[in-house]
Design a protein around this motif. Structure first.
Motif, PDB file in Angstrom:
ATOM      1  N   TYR A 197       0.722  -0.785   0.196  1.00 35.47           N
ATOM      2  CA  TYR A 197      -0.034  -0.015   0.065  1.00 35.47           C
ATOM      3  C   TYR A 197       0.389   1.168   0.129  1.00 35.47           C
ATOM      4  CZ  TYR A 197      -3.642  -2.980   1.168  1.00 35.47           C
ATOM      5  OH  TYR A 197      -4.787  -3.682   0.962  1.00 35.47           O
ATOM      6  N   GLY A 198       1.898   1.190   0.801  1.00 32.21           N
ATOM      7  CA  GLY A 198       3.546   2.513   0.964  1.00 32.21           C
ATOM      8  C   GLY A 198       3.351   2.650  -1.172  1.00 32.21           C
ATOM      9  N   PHE A 199       3.331   1.687  -1.440  1.00 35.39           N
ATOM     10  CA  PHE A 199       3.891   2.011  -3.169  1.00 35.39           C
ATOM     11  C   PHE A 199       2.766   2.544  -3.864  1.00 35.39           C
ATOM     12  CE2 PHE A 199       7.241  -0.913  -2.202  1.00 35.39           C
ATOM     13  CZ  PHE A 199       8.228  -0.517  -2.184  1.00 35.39           C
ATOM     14  N   MET A 200       1.567   2.042  -3.314  1.00 34.08           N
ATOM     15  CA  MET A 200       0.094   2.859  -3.708  1.00 34.08           C
ATOM     16  C   MET A 200       0.011   4.204  -3.153  1.00 34.08           C
ATOM     17  SD  MET A 200      -1.829  -0.292  -3.697  1.00 34.08           S
ATOM     18  CE  MET A 200      -3.777   0.368  -4.765  1.00 34.08           C
ATOM     19  N   VAL A 201       0.750   4.322  -2.466  1.00 31.88           N
ATOM     20  CA  VAL A 201       0.941   6.052  -2.051  1.00 31.88           C
ATOM     21  C   VAL A 201       1.629   7.114  -2.783  1.00 31.88           C
ATOM     22  CG1 VAL A 201       2.050   7.125   0.552  1.00 31.88           C
ATOM     23  CG2 VAL A 201      -0.429   5.041   0.586  1.00 31.88           C
ATOM     24  N   LEU A 202       2.961   6.669  -2.614  1.00 32.76           N
ATOM     25  CA  LEU A 202       4.285   7.010  -3.412  1.00 32.76           C
ATOM     26  C   LEU A 202       3.091   7.199  -5.074  1.00 32.76           C
ATOM     27  CD1 LEU A 202       7.509   4.982  -3.088  1.00 32.76           C
ATOM     28  CD2 LEU A 202       5.921   6.963  -1.979  1.00 32.76           C
ATOM     29  N   VAL A 203       2.519   6.801  -5.303  1.00 32.27           N
ATOM     30  CA  VAL A 203       1.849   6.166  -6.882  1.00 32.27           C
ATOM     31  C   VAL A 203       0.916   7.766  -7.185  1.00 32.27           C
ATOM     32  CG1 VAL A 203       0.854   5.733  -8.337  1.00 32.27           C
ATOM     33  CG2 VAL A 203       2.450   4.292  -8.071  1.00 32.27           C
ATOM     34  N   LEU A 204       0.491   7.609  -6.048  1.00 30.10           N
ATOM     35  CA  LEU A 204      -0.761   8.633  -5.669  1.00 30.10           C
ATOM     36  C   LEU A 204      -0.463  10.009  -6.134  1.00 30.10           C
ATOM     37  CD1 LEU A 204      -3.818   9.035  -5.445  1.00 30.10           C
ATOM     38  CD2 LEU A 204      -3.590   8.544  -3.087  1.00 30.10           C
ATOM     39  N   SER A 205       0.377   9.612  -4.766  1.00 23.88           N
ATOM     40  CA  SER A 205       1.263  11.102  -4.250  1.00 23.88           C
ATOM     41  C   SER A 205       1.664  11.534  -6.053  1.00 23.88           C
ATOM     42  CB  SER A 205       2.078  11.099  -3.265  1.00 23.88           C
ATOM     43  OG  SER A 205       3.366  10.910  -3.641  1.00 23.88           O
ATOM     44  N   THR A 206       2.130  11.499  -6.296  1.00 25.73           N
ATOM     45  CA  THR A 206       2.983  11.671  -7.911  1.00 25.73           C
ATOM     46  C   THR A 206       1.797  12.286  -8.301  1.00 25.73           C
ATOM     47  OG1 THR A 206       2.321   9.389  -8.740  1.00 25.73           O
ATOM     48  CG2 THR A 206       4.630  10.994  -8.077  1.00 25.73           C
ATOM     49  N   PHE A 207       0.795  11.861  -8.641  1.00 30.46           N
ATOM     50  CA  PHE A 207      -0.461  12.355  -9.317  1.00 30.46           C
ATOM     51  C   PHE A 207      -0.901  13.783  -8.718  1.00 30.46           C
ATOM     52  CE2 PHE A 207      -0.706   7.947 -11.347  1.00 30.46           C
ATOM     53  CZ  PHE A 207      -1.314   8.200 -12.417  1.00 30.46           C
ATOM     54  N   LEU A 208      -1.070  13.617  -7.295  1.00 30.06           N
ATOM     55  CA  LEU A 208      -1.430  14.631  -6.694  1.00 30.06           C
ATOM     56  C   LEU A 208      -0.747  15.634  -6.872  1.00 30.06           C
ATOM     57  CD1 LEU A 208      -2.962  13.249  -2.842  1.00 30.06           C
ATOM     58  CD2 LEU A 208      -4.210  13.904  -4.767  1.00 30.06           C
ATOM     59  N   ALA A 209       0.910  15.494  -7.147  1.00 29.21           N
ATOM     60  CA  ALA A 209       1.317  16.984  -6.836  1.00 29.21           C
ATOM     61  C   ALA A 209       1.456  17.267  -8.802  1.00 29.21           C
ATOM     62  CB  ALA A 209       3.338  16.229  -6.763  1.00 29.21           C
ATOM     63  N   LEU A 210       1.213  16.456  -9.235  1.00 31.05           N
ATOM     64  CA  LEU A 210       1.999  16.691 -10.776  1.00 31.05           C
ATOM     65  C   LEU A 210       0.956  18.060 -10.983  1.00 31.05           C
ATOM     66  CD1 LEU A 210       3.050  15.534 -12.661  1.00 31.05           C
ATOM     67  CD2 LEU A 210       0.716  14.332 -14.234  1.00 31.05           C
ATOM     68  N   PRO A 211       0.001  18.694 -10.704  1.00 33.36           N
ATOM     69  CA  PRO A 211      -0.945  19.896 -11.461  1.00 33.36           C
ATOM     70  C   PRO A 211      -0.417  20.781 -10.350  1.00 33.36           C
ATOM     71  CG  PRO A 211      -2.267  18.367 -10.453  1.00 33.36           C
ATOM     72  CD  PRO A 211      -1.413  17.648 -10.311  1.00 33.36           C
ATOM     73  N   TYR A 212      -0.125  21.046  -8.610  1.00 34.35           N
ATOM     74  CA  TYR A 212       1.212  22.250  -8.320  1.00 34.35           C
ATOM     75  C   TYR A 212       1.926  21.933  -9.172  1.00 34.35           C
ATOM     76  CZ  TYR A 212       3.246  24.917  -4.771  1.00 34.35           C
ATOM     77  OH  TYR A 212       3.377  25.652  -3.884  1.00 34.35           O
TER      78      TYR A 212
END
Ligand SMILES: [Zn+2]
Length: 253
Positions: A197-212
Protein backbone atom coordinates in the motif's frame (compact mmCIF):
# COMPACT_ATOMS: atom_id res chain seq x y z
CA UNK A 1 -22.30 10.71 24.27
CA UNK A 2 -21.44 10.77 20.56
CA UNK A 3 -22.24 14.49 20.36
CA UNK A 4 -20.05 15.13 23.39
CA UNK A 5 -17.07 13.28 21.88
CA UNK A 6 -17.55 14.93 18.48
CA UNK A 7 -17.35 18.39 20.08
CA UNK A 8 -14.56 17.24 22.39
CA UNK A 9 -12.35 16.05 19.52
CA UNK A 10 -13.16 19.19 17.51
CA UNK A 11 -11.91 21.31 20.42
CA UNK A 12 -8.82 19.10 20.90
CA UNK A 13 -8.03 19.25 17.17
CA UNK A 14 -8.39 23.01 16.82
CA UNK A 15 -6.41 23.63 20.01
CA UNK A 16 -3.60 21.35 18.86
CA UNK A 17 -3.61 23.11 15.46
CA UNK A 18 -2.78 26.47 17.01
CA UNK A 19 0.12 24.71 18.75
CA UNK A 20 1.13 23.13 15.42
CA UNK A 21 1.22 26.61 13.85
CA UNK A 22 3.72 27.65 16.50
CA UNK A 23 5.82 24.50 15.99
CA UNK A 24 5.77 24.63 12.18
CA UNK A 25 6.71 28.31 12.02
CA UNK A 26 9.21 28.52 14.91
CA UNK A 27 11.25 25.29 14.69
CA UNK A 28 12.33 25.75 11.02
CA UNK A 29 13.72 29.16 12.02
CA UNK A 30 15.61 27.60 14.93
CA UNK A 31 13.42 29.35 17.53
CA UNK A 32 12.17 27.87 20.79
CA UNK A 33 8.56 26.68 20.91
CA UNK A 34 8.07 27.60 24.57
CA UNK A 35 9.77 31.00 24.76
CA UNK A 36 8.73 33.68 24.08
CA UNK A 37 5.06 33.01 24.79
CA UNK A 38 2.54 33.42 21.95
CA UNK A 39 2.78 36.93 20.59
CA UNK A 40 1.85 39.07 17.60
CA UNK A 41 4.34 38.54 14.75
CA UNK A 42 4.38 42.28 14.03
CA UNK A 43 4.25 44.25 17.30
CA UNK A 44 5.32 41.34 19.57
CA UNK A 45 2.69 42.05 22.23
CA UNK A 46 2.02 38.95 24.30
CA UNK A 47 -1.38 37.41 23.62
CA UNK A 48 -3.85 37.16 26.50
CA UNK A 49 -6.10 34.14 27.04
CA UNK A 50 -8.99 35.48 24.98
CA UNK A 51 -6.67 36.02 22.02
CA UNK A 52 -5.61 32.38 22.19
CA UNK A 53 -8.95 30.62 21.82
CA UNK A 54 -8.71 28.56 18.63
CA UNK A 55 -10.96 29.67 15.75
CA UNK A 56 -13.07 32.04 17.90
CA UNK A 57 -10.30 34.53 18.73
CA UNK A 58 -9.65 35.02 15.02
CA UNK A 59 -13.35 35.66 14.38
CA UNK A 60 -13.72 37.86 17.47
CA UNK A 61 -10.64 39.95 16.54
CA UNK A 62 -11.74 39.94 12.88
CA UNK A 63 -8.38 38.52 11.83
CA UNK A 64 -6.41 41.50 13.16
CA UNK A 65 -4.04 42.08 16.08
CA UNK A 66 -5.77 43.90 18.96
CA UNK A 67 -2.84 46.29 19.40
CA UNK A 68 -1.26 46.98 16.01
CA UNK A 69 -4.22 46.00 13.80
CA UNK A 70 -1.95 44.00 11.48
CA UNK A 71 -3.30 40.78 10.01
CA UNK A 72 -3.14 37.49 11.97
CA UNK A 73 -1.97 34.68 9.61
CA UNK A 74 -5.07 33.26 7.92
CA UNK A 75 -3.47 29.82 7.46
CA UNK A 76 -3.46 29.28 11.25
CA UNK A 77 -7.19 30.00 11.43
CA UNK A 78 -7.71 27.63 8.50
CA UNK A 79 -5.51 24.96 10.12
CA UNK A 80 -7.56 25.20 13.33
CA UNK A 81 -10.88 24.71 11.52
CA UNK A 82 -9.53 21.89 9.34
CA UNK A 83 -7.82 20.00 12.19
CA UNK A 84 -10.85 20.28 14.48
CA UNK A 85 -13.15 19.09 11.71
CA UNK A 86 -10.87 16.21 10.69
CA UNK A 87 -10.45 15.05 14.31
CA UNK A 88 -14.23 15.12 14.88
CA UNK A 89 -15.03 13.39 11.55
CA UNK A 90 -12.38 10.81 12.22
CA UNK A 91 -14.08 9.95 15.51
CA UNK A 92 -17.48 9.73 13.79
CA UNK A 93 -16.04 7.58 10.99
CA UNK A 94 -13.83 5.18 12.93
CA UNK A 95 -15.14 5.27 16.52
CA UNK A 96 -12.62 4.40 19.24
CA UNK A 97 -10.47 2.03 17.21
CA UNK A 98 -6.90 1.50 16.06
CA UNK A 99 -7.69 3.47 12.88
CA UNK A 100 -9.00 6.41 14.89
CA UNK A 101 -5.89 6.77 17.04
CA UNK A 102 -3.56 6.43 14.07
CA UNK A 103 -5.63 8.96 12.10
CA UNK A 104 -5.13 11.57 14.85
CA UNK A 105 -1.37 11.29 14.32
CA UNK A 106 -1.69 11.35 10.54
CA UNK A 107 -3.93 14.44 10.60
CA UNK A 108 -1.44 16.19 12.89
CA UNK A 109 1.40 15.27 10.53
CA UNK A 110 -0.68 16.49 7.57
CA UNK A 111 -1.16 19.95 9.11
CA UNK A 112 2.45 20.28 10.30
CA UNK A 113 3.91 19.23 6.94
CA UNK A 114 1.57 21.48 4.94
CA UNK A 115 2.69 24.51 6.95
CA UNK A 116 6.42 23.81 7.29
CA UNK A 117 7.00 22.35 3.82
CA UNK A 118 5.10 25.04 1.92
CA UNK A 119 6.58 27.89 3.98
CA UNK A 120 10.14 26.62 4.60
CA UNK A 121 10.58 23.52 2.38
CA UNK A 122 11.23 21.58 5.58
CA UNK A 123 9.66 18.49 7.13
CA UNK A 124 10.41 18.52 10.84
CA UNK A 125 11.99 15.39 12.36
CA UNK A 126 10.28 15.42 15.76
CA UNK A 127 6.67 14.94 14.51
CA UNK A 128 7.88 12.05 12.30
CA UNK A 129 9.63 10.37 15.24
CA UNK A 130 6.59 10.81 17.51
CA UNK A 131 4.25 9.41 14.84
CA UNK A 132 6.57 6.44 14.21
CA UNK A 133 6.70 5.56 17.91
CA UNK A 134 2.93 6.01 18.27
CA UNK A 135 2.14 3.77 15.27
CA UNK A 136 4.52 1.11 16.60
CA UNK A 137 2.86 1.01 20.04
CA UNK A 138 -0.67 1.22 18.62
CA UNK A 139 0.04 -1.78 16.36
CA UNK A 140 1.45 -3.60 19.37
CA UNK A 141 -1.50 -2.70 21.58
CA UNK A 142 -4.29 -3.41 19.02
CA UNK A 143 -2.61 -6.31 17.18
CA UNK A 144 0.59 -7.85 18.55
CA UNK A 145 4.32 -7.34 18.84
CA UNK A 146 5.00 -9.26 15.59
CA UNK A 147 2.79 -6.87 13.63
CA UNK A 148 4.51 -3.90 15.23
CA UNK A 149 7.97 -5.28 14.43
CA UNK A 150 7.11 -6.19 10.84
CA UNK A 151 5.81 -2.65 10.30
CA UNK A 152 9.41 -1.52 10.88
CA UNK A 153 10.51 -3.75 8.00
CA UNK A 154 7.80 -2.22 5.77
CA UNK A 155 8.98 1.22 6.80
CA UNK A 156 12.57 0.32 5.93
CA UNK A 157 11.56 -1.03 2.47
CA UNK A 158 9.87 2.26 1.54
CA UNK A 159 12.69 4.27 3.07
CA UNK A 160 15.40 2.51 1.05
CA UNK A 161 13.29 2.58 -2.10
CA UNK A 162 12.98 6.37 -1.82
CA UNK A 163 16.67 6.63 -0.99
CA UNK A 164 17.49 4.86 -4.27
CA UNK A 165 15.01 7.09 -6.16
CA UNK A 166 16.64 10.17 -4.62
CA UNK A 167 20.11 8.87 -5.55
CA UNK A 168 19.10 8.12 -9.15
CA UNK A 169 17.31 11.45 -9.40
CA UNK A 170 20.47 13.22 -8.34
CA UNK A 171 22.54 11.40 -10.98
CA UNK A 172 20.00 11.91 -13.78
CA UNK A 173 18.87 15.48 -13.08
CA UNK A 174 22.05 16.72 -11.38
CA UNK A 175 20.01 18.23 -8.56
CA UNK A 176 18.20 17.30 -5.35
CA UNK A 177 14.89 15.81 -6.50
CA UNK A 178 13.78 14.49 -3.12
CA UNK A 179 14.43 16.06 0.25
CA UNK A 180 15.65 14.14 3.31
CA UNK A 181 12.28 14.82 4.94
CA UNK A 182 10.41 13.11 2.09
CA UNK A 183 12.59 10.01 2.48
CA UNK A 184 12.06 9.90 6.26
CA UNK A 185 8.32 10.40 5.75
CA UNK A 186 8.36 7.32 3.49
CA UNK A 187 9.39 5.26 6.50
CA UNK A 188 6.19 6.35 8.28
CA UNK A 189 4.17 5.56 5.14
CA UNK A 190 5.53 2.00 4.97
CA UNK A 191 5.05 1.54 8.70
CA UNK A 192 1.46 2.72 8.71
CA UNK A 193 -0.02 0.98 5.66
CA UNK A 194 2.61 -1.67 4.82
CA UNK A 195 4.94 -1.81 1.83
CA UNK A 196 2.46 -2.76 -0.98
CA UNK A 197 0.00 0.00 0.00
CA UNK A 198 2.98 2.25 0.64
CA UNK A 199 3.93 2.00 -3.03
CA UNK A 200 0.37 2.95 -3.93
CA UNK A 201 0.75 6.00 -1.71
CA UNK A 202 3.89 6.97 -3.67
CA UNK A 203 2.08 6.56 -7.01
CA UNK A 204 -0.95 8.52 -5.79
CA UNK A 205 1.25 11.30 -4.40
CA UNK A 206 2.86 11.89 -7.81
CA UNK A 207 -0.61 12.25 -9.35
CA UNK A 208 -1.61 14.69 -6.60
CA UNK A 209 1.60 16.70 -7.01
CA UNK A 210 1.44 16.85 -10.82
CA UNK A 211 -1.05 19.76 -11.22
CA UNK A 212 0.75 21.84 -8.60
CA UNK A 213 4.21 21.03 -9.99
CA UNK A 214 3.11 21.92 -13.53
CA UNK A 215 1.54 25.14 -12.32
CA UNK A 216 4.60 26.18 -10.33
CA UNK A 217 6.98 25.25 -13.18
CA UNK A 218 5.00 27.54 -15.47
CA UNK A 219 4.73 30.44 -13.06
CA UNK A 220 7.65 30.13 -10.66
CA UNK A 221 11.31 30.58 -11.45
CA UNK A 222 12.70 28.67 -8.46
CA UNK A 223 11.32 25.29 -9.65
CA UNK A 224 11.29 24.11 -6.04
CA UNK A 225 8.16 22.12 -5.30
CA UNK A 226 7.51 20.75 -1.82
CA UNK A 227 6.63 17.06 -2.15
CA UNK A 228 5.84 16.33 1.52
CA UNK A 229 2.27 17.71 1.51
CA UNK A 230 1.37 15.41 -1.40
CA UNK A 231 2.98 12.36 0.21
CA UNK A 232 1.12 12.84 3.48
CA UNK A 233 -2.16 13.65 1.68
CA UNK A 234 -1.83 10.42 -0.34
CA UNK A 235 -1.11 8.49 2.86
CA UNK A 236 -4.26 9.89 4.50
CA UNK A 237 -6.35 9.01 1.42
CA UNK A 238 -5.04 5.42 1.23
CA UNK A 239 -5.46 5.00 5.00
CA UNK A 240 -9.05 6.26 4.80
CA UNK A 241 -10.04 4.18 1.75
CA UNK A 242 -8.00 1.13 2.64
CA UNK A 243 -10.66 -1.32 1.38
CA UNK A 244 -10.98 0.47 -1.98
CA UNK A 245 -7.21 0.34 -2.46
CA UNK A 246 -7.08 -3.32 -1.42
CA UNK A 247 -9.44 -3.98 -4.35
CA UNK A 248 -7.04 -2.21 -6.74
CA UNK A 249 -4.06 -4.04 -5.21
CA UNK A 250 -5.79 -7.41 -5.71
CA UNK A 251 -6.10 -6.69 -9.43
CA UNK A 252 -2.32 -6.63 -9.70
CA UNK A 253 -1.46 -9.55 -7.45
ZN1 LIG B 1 0.37 43.25 16.82
Amino acid sequence: MEVFYTIFFWVIGSTLASFYCVIATRLPEGKSIVKPRSHCMHCHHELSWYELIPVFSYLFLRGKCRVCQKKIPFFCFLAEIITGTLFASSYLYFGFSYEFYVSLFLISLLILIFISDFLYMIILDSPLVITGIAVFFLKWRFYNLDTALSSLVDGAILFFFMLVVAFLGKILFKREALGGGDIKLSFIIGMTVGAPYGFMVLVLSTFLALPYATFSLLTNTSHEVPYGPFLISALCIVFLYYDKFSYILNLFT
